[in-house]
Structures are given as C-alpha cells and as structure tokens.
Design a protein around this motif. Structure first.
Motif, PDB file in Angstrom:
ATOM      1  N   ASN A   1       1.525  -1.060  -5.587  1.00 37.17           N
ATOM      2  CA  ASN A   1       0.353  -0.847  -5.094  1.00 37.17           C
ATOM      3  C   ASN A   1      -1.125  -0.475  -6.757  1.00 37.17           C
ATOM      4  OD1 ASN A   1       0.658   0.991  -6.227  1.00 37.17           O
ATOM      5  ND2 ASN A   1       0.312   2.638  -4.477  1.00 37.17           N
TER       6      ASN A   1
ATOM      7  N   SER B   1      -3.943   3.108  -1.521  1.00 38.86           N
ATOM      8  CA  SER B   1      -2.866   3.163  -0.183  1.00 38.86           C
ATOM      9  C   SER B   1      -3.612   2.861   1.717  1.00 38.86           C
ATOM     10  CB  SER B   1      -2.594   4.830  -0.746  1.00 38.86           C
ATOM     11  OG  SER B   1      -4.096   5.209  -0.387  1.00 38.86           O
ATOM     12  N   LYS B   2      -2.819   3.210   2.145  1.00 35.92           N
ATOM     13  CA  LYS B   2      -3.004   3.462   4.000  1.00 35.92           C
ATOM     14  C   LYS B   2      -4.267   3.474   3.481  1.00 35.92           C
ATOM     15  CE  LYS B   2       1.465   1.673   5.410  1.00 35.92           C
ATOM     16  NZ  LYS B   2       2.322   1.857   6.449  1.00 35.92           N
ATOM     17  N   SER B   3      -4.721   5.055   3.599  1.00 34.73           N
ATOM     18  CA  SER B   3      -6.019   5.660   3.630  1.00 34.73           C
ATOM     19  C   SER B   3      -6.759   4.673   2.639  1.00 34.73           C
ATOM     20  CB  SER B   3      -6.125   7.203   3.201  1.00 34.73           C
ATOM     21  OG  SER B   3      -5.905   6.932   1.364  1.00 34.73           O
ATOM     22  N   ASP B   4      -7.582   4.355   1.907  1.00 37.12           N
ATOM     23  CA  ASP B   4      -8.078   3.598   1.175  1.00 37.12           C
ATOM     24  C   ASP B   4      -8.333   2.067   2.182  1.00 37.12           C
ATOM     25  OD1 ASP B   4      -8.392   4.820  -0.854  1.00 37.12           O
ATOM     26  OD2 ASP B   4      -6.843   4.187  -1.242  1.00 37.12           O
TER      27      ASP B   4
ATOM     28  N   LEU C   1       0.940  -1.787   0.260  1.00 40.29           N
ATOM     29  CA  LEU C   1       0.256   0.163   0.026  1.00 40.29           C
ATOM     30  C   LEU C   1       0.777   1.403  -0.138  1.00 40.29           C
ATOM     31  CD1 LEU C   1      -2.750  -1.262   2.312  1.00 40.29           C
ATOM     32  CD2 LEU C   1      -2.800  -1.219  -0.104  1.00 40.29           C
ATOM     33  N   LEU C   2       1.860   0.791   0.014  1.00 38.83           N
ATOM     34  CA  LEU C   2       3.394   1.610  -0.478  1.00 38.83           C
ATOM     35  C   LEU C   2       3.282   3.086  -1.997  1.00 38.83           C
ATOM     36  CD1 LEU C   2       5.350   1.503   2.667  1.00 38.83           C
ATOM     37  CD2 LEU C   2       3.558   3.032   2.756  1.00 38.83           C
ATOM     38  N   SER C   3       3.491   4.013  -2.080  1.00 38.66           N
ATOM     39  CA  SER C   3       3.735   4.346  -3.222  1.00 38.66           C
ATOM     40  C   SER C   3       4.731   4.067  -3.969  1.00 38.66           C
ATOM     41  CB  SER C   3       3.411   5.431  -3.344  1.00 38.66           C
ATOM     42  OG  SER C   3       4.028   6.415  -2.760  1.00 38.66           O
TER      43      SER C   3
ATOM     44  N   SER D   1       3.751  -0.066 -10.525  1.00 37.16           N
ATOM     45  CA  SER D   1       4.048   0.451  -8.987  1.00 37.16           C
ATOM     46  C   SER D   1       2.680  -1.148  -8.203  1.00 37.16           C
ATOM     47  CB  SER D   1       3.241   1.630  -8.758  1.00 37.16           C
ATOM     48  OG  SER D   1       3.917   2.716  -8.929  1.00 37.16           O
TER      49      SER D   1
END
Length: 220
Positions: free
Chosen positions: A186, A137-140, A104-106, A184
């Motif tokens: 993620n 991402s982590k916010s998702d 989950l890290l770009s 990527s």
C-alpha cells in the motif's frame, strides 16, 4: 540482507542481494521458455507483458520469505509474475503515468526480483503532496479519488520518474541482477524506466523482473 526506511517515514524496505541460487536458469526461462501474455491479460494495469512463474519459483520464493521474516510470522504467496515492460511511454493510459499501490491492506506485501541491471531502472517511492501520503488504506478512499483528479488535471505524460507537482519522489532502490526488494503493497511506488529500456519482449534491453505478492500473517 539490509533494511532501510523510506526517507522521512517509518516505512521499511528490505533488500536481499544474491537472493536466489541458479539465477542463470531463471534468466533462461525468462528469455527462452516463458509465454508472455499481452499487456492487461493479468488483470492489472502493469504496462507490459507477463507470465506466471512455475511452481519451483514459488517454492524458492517461499523459502526466501521464511529466511527473511521471523518465526512469529507466516506468509501466503498469491502470485509471482514474470514481467517485461513493453508499453511505450506515449501509449500509456493516464493511470499508468502515476505511482500506484498494489493493495489497501497493511498485511499485503510486494516484492520485486530484478533480472535486469541498474541501467534499465529500479523502483521509486513517492509521496502524494497534497495530503502528505506515502501509504494508503481503505479509509483513504476519498483521498485516492482526489489524488486521481489531481493527477488527471496535471496532464502527465510518460513514465513517472522524478518529482512533479502532484507527487514527490522520496526514495529509490537501484536494480541489480538477483536483487529482491520487499515493501508494503500500500505504499505509492513505480518502476523506474530509463532511456535505455527497449519496449520489445525479445530485446536485450527489456526491463525484466519478477513481481511477487504475498500476505503476512501472524501465527496463532
């Protein structure tokens, strides 16, 4: 080397053909030397058998990355896994029947080095329809929980290939021996598993690749 973007997004994919010298030695190692651990022993949900590549491959892969990326970026290689898909479609767990992400890290990146040809499948990229998500991402994390619930409710079976009610296939990269695709980690993706794949480690039609994971770091 070529670059392309996943359809309808600004997410870039890098493709390098004829990526490594002495491909025959890599294939010989894959077929005759590697010790493949049973599925799951690598600590991931990869649906097959794996063995970590030896140090010379790490060195060659690092050299490849140095050629691909600019001098303003350095990289840190985490793992290079020699991988054969050996889990049959009717033996998959529910999480193995959907697209996945590696991180989950770009800054976390993934690469697939194909040792098999297009007849055994390349790599597909997907969009989670409900929230129009390709990259996570982590916010998702709430969206990921919802995505898992939606997928479980769909009762999907076997390896995902084409679009379904939950996921839309939006991009594909064709496999080619000694082709490397970089993206990527993620981004939602899945290996394409064709009808010609045989799920035995020693089969001439086993889908074989080297899956590498690395981190991009800006130089200071």
């Amino acid at each position: 080397m070529s670059e392309s973007y996943i359809s309808g997004t600004d997410h870039k994919i890098i493709i390098i053909d004829n990526a490594f010298n002495e491909l025959d030695k890599i294939i010989n190692y894959a077929n005759n030397t590697a010790y493949y651990q049973p599925p799951g022993k690598d600590g991931t949900l990869y649906p097959g058998s794996r063995d970590e590549m030896p140090e010379p491959y790490y060195q060659a892969f690092s050299s490849l990355l140095a050629r691909v990326f600019t001098s303003t970026v350095k990289h840190q290689v985490a793992r290079c896994w020699l991988s054969k898909i050996t889990v049959k479609p009717d033996q998959l767990s529910p999480l193995q029947t959907m697209p996945h992400y590696d991180s989950l890290l770009s800054e976390d990146m993934a690469a697939v080095h194909y040792l098999s040809g297009s007849e055994l499948g390349g790599t597909n990229f997907y969009r989670y329809r409900k929230y129009d998500k390709v990259m996570l991402s982590k916010s998702d994390e709430p969206i990921i929980v919802d995505m898992l619930k939606q997928h479980q409710a769909s009762n999907a079976q076997g390896y995902i290939d084409e679009s379904n009610d939950v996921f839309e296939k939006i991009h594909s990269v064709e496999a080619k021996p000694n082709r490397v695709v970089i993206y990527s980690g993620n981004i939602l993706h899945s290996p394409s598993v064709t009808a010609k794949v045989e799920f035995e480690k020693n089969s001439n039609n086993s889908r074989t690749s080297i899956n590498s994971f690395f981190k991009r770091l800006n130089k200071t």
